[in-house]
Design an enzyme around this catalytic site. Structure first.
Site, PDB file in Angstrom:
ATOM      1  N   HIS A 189       0.725  -1.225   0.022  1.00 37.23           N
ATOM      2  CA  HIS A 189       0.011  -0.041  -0.096  1.00 37.23           C
ATOM      3  C   HIS A 189       0.982   1.224  -0.136  1.00 37.23           C
ATOM      4  CE1 HIS A 189      -3.013  -2.886   0.787  1.00 37.23           C
ATOM      5  NE2 HIS A 189      -3.944  -2.014   0.675  1.00 37.23           N
ATOM      6  N   HIS A 207       0.317 -16.487   7.581  1.00 35.93           N
ATOM      7  CA  HIS A 207       0.789 -15.239   7.086  1.00 35.93           C
ATOM      8  C   HIS A 207       2.132 -14.614   7.550  1.00 35.93           C
ATOM      9  CE1 HIS A 207      -1.792 -13.556   3.741  1.00 35.93           C
ATOM     10  NE2 HIS A 207      -2.800 -14.237   4.440  1.00 35.93           N
ATOM     11  N   ASP A 212      -7.885 -15.160  -4.246  1.00 32.45           N
ATOM     12  CA  ASP A 212      -7.602 -16.357  -5.176  1.00 32.45           C
ATOM     13  C   ASP A 212      -7.413 -17.757  -4.447  1.00 32.45           C
ATOM     14  OD1 ASP A 212      -7.142 -16.080  -7.758  1.00 32.45           O
ATOM     15  OD2 ASP A 212      -5.202 -15.263  -7.805  1.00 32.45           O
TER      16      ASP A 212
END
Lengths: 374, 374, 374, 374
Positions: free
Chosen positions: C17, C104, C337
């Site tokens: 970002h 993650h 996805d």
């Protein structure tokens, strides 16, 4: 190559006439407050065309941080910075010069790469140093926070007008202990804090300008509040890294640290720095070593000087030879900066900061493991 | 760290009193003839206690190749070299000095590592340079073969007795073009090829020795038959790599290339090197640049000077402070070398060769792909 | 760190970002024709949201070359490339998640840096690979020119549907010799050139999507027309550099080259690749080695496979713990996805090209000096 | 090249028939107790010709520390280590083989360097790994001291006899948590701690030996008590460095970490590792990630497997071609090791230790500056 540093590492890019110049700074410690406002001041000090140091606003050479920060804090990830080039139009090949400019990099770049940028200095342009100054400003901020490190460079010589930089000159040693960046800039555009010298230097530069000539100079830099123990023997002694850094700045021809070349005339009995107790730590009574012994910082001030040759671009005709080897005269084109040392000040400071920040991080990895006596 | 170079890379090891000192040289091109006989001469020139240069045999500091060659040819694999230390007995901790020696690395090593070798200089000892000289001898042989490169260093200053190293002194520039290693050694132990200066330097050193003092000096080095196109902008300009290399040698305080510090006094119109046709290639009429423009070699001679401080070890009492911070007097111990520049000659040559060999290989990878115009 | 390679070196920057993502590619040989058109196709193959491979125009992820080229030719100087981020607004800290997402990098980044980007994956986002793909496209073009090198990756496994990648399967070995990038893309969005497998894989991915789940996969890559002699023993064997490169791609869990893990079951007598004369050179009858022996290329095809875990982001509730260690349920957010291997294809190709280009240049520096027998 | 690591860096040297093999380890933290006794055990585990693991004394492959320690403590300076070669006599060129050995490095070395060692494997010999094992032993000792890190490798496959290494096999995951180096060695020369598998593997190796053939195998390694936060995104993710390290070991063909290749068949919902509170820190309930997320360690066990091809040297006649390209039969010479994985155990452990020690020191430099949350 275009990278410098091991843990705190900058990679620069850009030619004089491409879209932008800039850099990626990898290894910046996380959680440090950082915005463009920390970086712009040094870029503005480096900027060409500074008519007065008191110019209220600099619209040119605005840096834009692309990555690596969020909400004004560093993330520990690479910080990319971009400064747009105003003149991005390369000249057409048909205009390409038949003469390599004497003492410029035209000939050597063409020899090395088999091609060269058609306009200006290309990669050898001083615009490449924008990325260094931007990266150095981050390094400086980091060093300020971890040890209140102060880095101040100033002009100590222009042509034959030179400050007496001898370690045996107490006024020079005192200057090193007290000079601030503010005082340097207040001394006027020449950035020499000894005012009578500043006047003489200024006259010398003006005289060169009128004669369509250029003149060299010397920048001296002092680093104070240096952590003890920085620098890696054998090949990466701190003075070796500083020398590497300084001689990588365009137009430099020499580097000396501590007593330097003049110190070779001294005797060991006068050159040795005796130890004395200084506050809580062991210091030295004199500082002929320039703050580094055996390649490692000892906590005293680091100071060094860098020689800059006279700029190669002069507004005079020059007898030379073409790329083809034919004798000829290279005509003057426009007017050029007769002296670059004042603008080199933030570049020298930046490179010094990059060396120190990297050395600091490497030493911290060592200290973290078994501790050091300090 | 203890490695230098990217493709042609040396890593050294060793302290003053450990089993051996030496190095690993990685990236040496294959198929080059190489035996200890190629390496020993420079080690012998570096060796301490050379009473005369004509000494028929040197039994000390014998190098032994461990790997990387077979039947007198390099294999392209790492070449390890070992030189045994004669005195391998570290002193007992109980004898450990209470005083850090002034301007030595005792204090900074202890600060950096929290421990230091008990005897002599440890890693900061000049014995570390044995590995460099051995590696440099390989680099030199390689450069000789690929381009007949010649590297010659000599003493250009001892104390206040200095050769006029100005680029505007035609005799100095002529010396750079003609000096050979043989002439340097024939000039006597001081290794200054200008004989009247050599005499004065010798007297100066003898005088220092009698006064139990030491004195600094300057080494100048010239590199001839340099391939065009070596050096990597921006951070790894050839002069930056040379400065890094030279300031990594113990006791160095300065580096200057081409016109150097004195050149800062010149005007651009006199400093610029005009191009002229030289045989088949473009050369320059003068060589104030010192063979490098924009960080890249232009084929002219590279020449530079390195400042060495007076040796810190002197046979005098010195007022100083102990590690604890208590004032005291460090007594003299034995007799020491009052001047080191003659022995630094092969070290300077070695480091120059290492820089050039690495730059050469990097440039060759580039030239191999799309060619260069030269 | 964020750099890869020695002579041909890429440095990437960017979070998910920030203003932009991109890279600097240093060491690109000069005089090579290069424009954005050489780079964009692979970026478009990597781009998210490719509804069909036949989409006529991709407006997103447009690369802009900042430096290092002029008039469509490389200058030999660093090539900076920038791709603007569309969503540059970081979330406010008040929205910051209380849960680190399972599998993650949220937890590990915060642990490592003491701070993490507030939105998306930050630096661990797959957007970091944009810089790699851009750099890889340059490396590929270079390799194509110097040796007609071909690099083609394809999907060889999705979940339990896998191609038989055994070296003892002649159809697989034939596929490696004939597959082209065009055939891979013509096989449909799943990018598996064996069509019956492609159908099964597609159904499997659709099924996962409907179940709000994700599934892993395997990418196989072949490199043809490989110059002999690339790769540096001992630590920088070519397979070691490839393994390093591949395991640096997000979500990878394995690498195998040549006969790989299955090959451990073979006997030496069947695994050894006998030599045979092939055209003008010595080749091997079989290629269980995968084109590399002793870390050095032998001229046969290099082929390897890379395992990708199922994407960690799934649209299901997950029982987990907060940063504070409290048990809780992480809610699903949006749709994601279910499989990434088709988009990983250009990333694998890019990393392979970067390894090969760097190895090529290093070897050329060696060959330039004394020649090699081939 | 022959160096590995950034801060903790090993450089190895040596061929199979030169004077000695060994290494220099730079960046070892100071003040750590270290003698040859810390290094010899792993060298002895690597040694060829170990008839029994209980052999009371190993006279061969004795390591000798040359530098970097004093009174049994590290000095922070480079540690050179030397192991003498017993057979130092290279064969005469007249005996040189006309056949490059299939799947050996004879052909590729000759192609790369234009020359190759006349005897044995030269630099590609497994003797090169002696330097790695010696360096790894230092890294291990360091890791043990700073975080009680445990590194244990074992044989998990020989030919078709393989342990079920699935993350969904609770016995395998339990084995990873409990296996010790002592248990591995007690399992017999095959070094597989699951005894029924060990027996089968042993029979398989004996069978191969009798058939003058060889067979491949798999080594699995687990690292416990891993500090959180190690590994550098993006290119130097910890798994990328491990993959690089492992694929640099001779005869390796594959690397997988955590769920590996089999994990590609899993769904995200079963593969994701949910967070749970573990003692004072956040841990994960499962460990399919293999202790690394986003390239950074999360404190869970790291485990990975490495595939080794069947040894290329077999005591059978092989149909092949000569260097000249003529068909012919390479005769068998002597008897050879039919399987190498048991001896690869200490090499895998050493390379893992080198990766971790370097990552640890790099992360400590970061943590030292602004702290991390853990």
């Amino acid at each position: 190559m275009s990278s410098f540093g091991t843990i705190f590492r900058v990679t620069t890019y850009g030619e004089s006439h491409c879209r932008s110049v800039g850099c990626i700074v990898d290894g910046v410690p996380p959680n440090m407050s950082l915005t463009e406002d920390d970086i712009q001041p040094q870029l503005s000090r480096r900027r060409p065309g500074q008519s007065k140091l008191t110019t209220p606003r600099n619209e040119k050479d605005r840096v834009e941080i692309q990555s690596g920060t969020e909400f004004g804090k560093t993330l520990g990830t690479p910080i990319a910075m971009v400064v747009r080039n105003e003149d991005q139009r390369p000249k057409d090949y048909t205009e390409m010069d038949v003469f390599p400019r004497p003492s410029h990099a035209d000939f050597t770049y063409l020899s090395k790469y088999g091609v060269k940028a058609s306009s200006g200095g290309g990669r050898s342009s001083a615009r490449e140093t924008i990325g260094r100054v931007a990266a150095g400003a981050i390094a400086e901020k980091f060093l300020k926070q971890v040890n209140d490190v102060e880095i101040v460079a100033f002009v100590s010589g222009v042509g034959e007008c030179q400050i007496d930089r001898s370690v045996q000159n107490p006024e020079f040693m005192e200057l090193l202990s007290t000079i601030t960046r503010e005082k340097v800039d207040q001394s006027g555009p020449i950035r020499c804090p000894i005012l009578e010298k500043a006047d003489e230097m200024t006259r010398l530069v003006v005289d060169c300008k009128e004669r369509n000539d250029s003149v060299g100079g010397i920048v001296t830099c002092v680093i104070r509040n240096v952590p003890i123990g920085l620098g890696e023997p054998a090949f990466d002694k701190l003075e070796a890294m500083l020398a590497h850094a300084m001689l990588s700045i365009p137009a430099t021809k020499g580097f000396e640290i501590g007593s330097g070349f003049e110190g070779t005339k001294m005797r060991g009995s006068e050159h040795n720095d005796p130890f004395v107790k200084k506050g809580g730590r062991l210091g030295t009574a004199t500082n002929n070593s320039g703050g580094i012994q055996g390649g490692i910082t000892n906590g005293e001030n680091i100071y060094f000087s860098v020689a800059f040759k006279p700029p190669a671009t002069i507004s005079q005709e020059q007898q030379t030879a073409s790329y083809e080897g034919d004798d000829g005269v290279l005509k003057s084109r426009g007017r050029h900066d007769p002296n670059v040392v004042p603008r080199a000040i933030p570049i020298v400071e930046a490179m010094a900061a990059l060396v120190l920040a990297d050395s600091y991080l490497i030493q911290k990895s060592r200290e973290s493991t078994f501790g050091s006596v300090y």
